[in-house]
Design a protein around this motif. Structure first.
Motif, short mmCIF file in Angstrom:
data_model
loop_
_atom_site.label_atom_id
_atom_site.label_comp_id
_atom_site.label_asym_id
_atom_site.label_seq_id
_atom_site.Cartn_x
_atom_site.Cartn_y
_atom_site.Cartn_z
N LEU A 181 52.29 45.10 31.48
CA LEU A 181 53.41 44.28 32.00
C LEU A 181 54.25 43.81 30.82
O LEU A 181 53.71 43.32 29.83
CB LEU A 181 52.87 43.05 32.73
N LEU B 96 56.14 46.95 35.00
CA LEU B 96 54.68 47.04 34.98
C LEU B 96 54.20 48.35 35.56
O LEU B 96 54.94 49.04 36.26
CB LEU B 96 54.04 45.85 35.70
N LEU C 291 48.94 43.27 38.96
CA LEU C 291 48.20 43.70 37.76
C LEU C 291 46.71 43.83 38.06
O LEU C 291 46.06 44.79 37.64
CB LEU C 291 48.39 42.68 36.63
N THR D 47 46.94 49.56 31.97
CA THR D 47 47.76 48.70 32.84
C THR D 47 48.61 47.82 31.93
O THR D 47 48.11 47.25 30.96
CB THR D 47 46.85 47.85 33.74
N SER E 155 55.02 53.46 37.21
CA SER E 155 55.48 52.11 36.87
C SER E 155 56.59 51.66 37.80
O SER E 155 57.14 52.47 38.56
CB SER E 155 55.98 52.13 35.43
N TYR F 19 51.19 41.88 29.28
CA TYR F 19 49.80 42.15 29.66
C TYR F 19 49.46 43.58 29.31
O TYR F 19 50.30 44.48 29.42
CB TYR F 19 49.57 41.90 31.16
N TRP F 20 48.20 43.80 28.88
CA TRP F 20 47.74 45.14 28.50
C TRP F 20 46.25 45.21 28.78
O TRP F 20 45.50 44.33 28.36
CB TRP F 20 47.99 45.32 27.00
N ARG G 173 44.63 47.44 37.62
CA ARG G 173 43.51 47.71 36.71
C ARG G 173 42.24 48.08 37.48
O ARG G 173 41.44 48.87 37.00
CB ARG G 173 43.26 46.51 35.79
N LEU H 125 43.41 37.65 32.22
CA LEU H 125 44.34 37.44 33.34
C LEU H 125 44.06 36.13 34.07
O LEU H 125 44.94 35.57 34.72
CB LEU H 125 44.24 38.63 34.31
#
Ligand SMILES: C=C(O[C@@H]1C=C(C(=O)O)C=C[C@H]1O)C(=O)O
Length: 431
Positions: free
Chosen positions: A231, A241, A217, A229, A388, A37-38, A221, A25
């Motif tokens: 996006l 997200l 984000l 988490t 979400s 994002y994950w 997390r 990030l």
């Protein structure tokens, strides 16, 4: 749908290299807001993607399975040895219901949208790695090499913490409408039309200034280490997200992991939850459904003997872990078709519960409660997109739901959805 089949050969060229740093990030500092994002902190998985080297979309419900299937094909020519820990490389998701009319807010996310990022940065051991993808063609290898160098030269070392004091969010959601909907569902259940239905509502939130998606984000997390988490940003910048506790399927070759997550209580209510007949029934409906749904696609299936309690910050759930060995020729697309939507987000009997939602819920769930995550050759991790929000500028539409069975009360289901909304409201900076 863009065709993508093994017969066509590789469509993208990719290279990878190690990257100093600890947090994907942090790349927001040089590359801007990621497009995908994950992160699963407990599993030490984190990945951020920027740009779109490839996009695969479904434009009709009949294309969904083919699109998912195509993501599992090996369509990338690697210039370097590819890491077995590489997540993806396709990231995205799909709508809860492919056939329901699409609300304007959800248009840019489409029926299903999967991206192959141009730049992918993920946690690899105690450091990071970066991969760059470019469409196959003259000069593609040079593009990959020079972009890798550029990312390495500029990637920030520092971990980004959210800044700023909590703000007042203006929120709106109709309690009478939701409670009337619960009453209607309890009536239908009493009349024998259904056993269980999961009802959702939207909650509109507005901040004093545009939400900083990277901060959101970072908070998600931090607050939810046991959750995934995620996006997914559409081309117009609208971001979907959240941080969800529920895995739909994790596939690794022929190994499948899934879970039943249903039955909820306030933090501290774990013992009562474990003993609650209503929650046990609600939970068992999900376990039974998953075991049955997996029978045609699995060579063997096993489930935990008893549900355990999964404690999150604002809510606790009953959880049963389920594992399977997939039958020959079964890929992620077939698993998703078999499982989604489970009665953890739909209901039982499935078709009647889904018709009840179409008729009475008055909400476009969009990607909420749909499968989102990553897919690659022989591997995938898709979660159920709960807890979400769809975020655009200073506005966010949050989604929360709760399972209704015989004996559910409108007031306590409202409270349950309020609890479930807390994680996202805090992550948006709300006080
Ligand atoms: C529908 C949601 O959650 C689902 C419903 C649950 C329940 O009714 O007990 C618990 C976990 C999830 O499967 C949501 O968070 O929006």
């Amino acid at each position: 749908m863009t065709p993508l089949s093994p017969a066509e050969g590789p469509r993208w060229v990719a290279g990878m290299m190690p990257l100093p740093g600890v947090d994907p990030l942090a790349g927001a500092g040089s590359l801007g807001v990621p497009s995908v994002y994950w992160e699963r902190p407990v599993a030490r998985e984190a990945v951020a993607g920027w740009g779109e080297a490839g996009v695969l979309e479904a434009h009709a419900p009949g294309e969904l399975a083919a699109v998912l299937g195509a993501l599992g094909h090996d369509s990338v020519r690697w210039l370097d040895a590819v890491s077995p820990q590489l997540p993806g490389p396709w990231f995205g998701g799909m709508r809860f219901s492919p056939t329901q009319p699409v609300d304007g807010e959800w248009r840019s996310h489409g029926l299903a949208r999967w991206t192959l990022p141009e730049v992918l940065v993920w946690r690899e051991g105690s450091a990071l790695a970066v991969a760059v993808f470019a469409p196959e063609g003259p000069g593609a290898e040079d593009v990959v090499r020079s972009r890798l160098e550029r990312v390495r030269a500029s990637f920030p070392q520092s971990y980004r913490h959210p800044v700023g004091a909590p703000v007042a969010l203006r929120t709106a959601s109709s309690r009478p409408d939701f409670e009337a909907l619960v009453d209607r569902a309890v009536e239908a259940i009493g009349a024998g039309q259904l056993h269980k239905v999961v009802l959702a509502r939207a909650l509109e939130a507005e901040g004093p200034e545009p939400f900083d998606v990277v901060d959101v984000l970072a908070r998600l997390r931090e607050q939810n280490p046991r959750c995934a988490t995620f996006l997914f940003r559409a081309p117009d910048g609208t971001g979907f997200l959240g941080a969800t506790p529920e895995t739909l399927c994790r596939v690794d070759g022929r190994r499948l992991e899934t879970e039943a997550l249903a039955g909820s209580a306030a933090p501290g209510g774990a013992d009562a939850l474990d003993a609650s007949d209503k929650d046990r029934r609600e939970h068992e409906a999900v376990v039974r459904y998953i075991l049955q749904a997996l029978t045609p696609v699995a060579a063997s299936v096993s489930a935990d003997a008893q549900p355990s309690v999964l404690a999150l910050k604002n809510v606790v759930h009953l959880r049963t872990g389920i594992r399977a060995e997939l039958a020959d020729g079964v890929d992620t697309a077939k698993v998703v078709t078999a499982l989604h939507p489970t009665p953890a987000v739909g209901g039982t009997p499935r078709e009647r519960a889904l018709s009840f939602l179409v008729e009475h819920e008055s909400l476009d769930r969009g990607w909420y409660a749909g499968p989102v995550g990553w897919v690659g050759p022989g591997r995938a991790h898709l979660v159920v997109a709960l807890r979400s929000a769809l975020v655009r500028g200073a506005k966010a539409r949050l989604f929360v739901g709760a399972g209704i069975v015989a004996g559910s009360s409108a007031e306590s289901e409202w409270r349950e959805t309020e609890m479930k909304s807390l994680a996202m409201l805090r992550a948006l900076g709300g006080r």
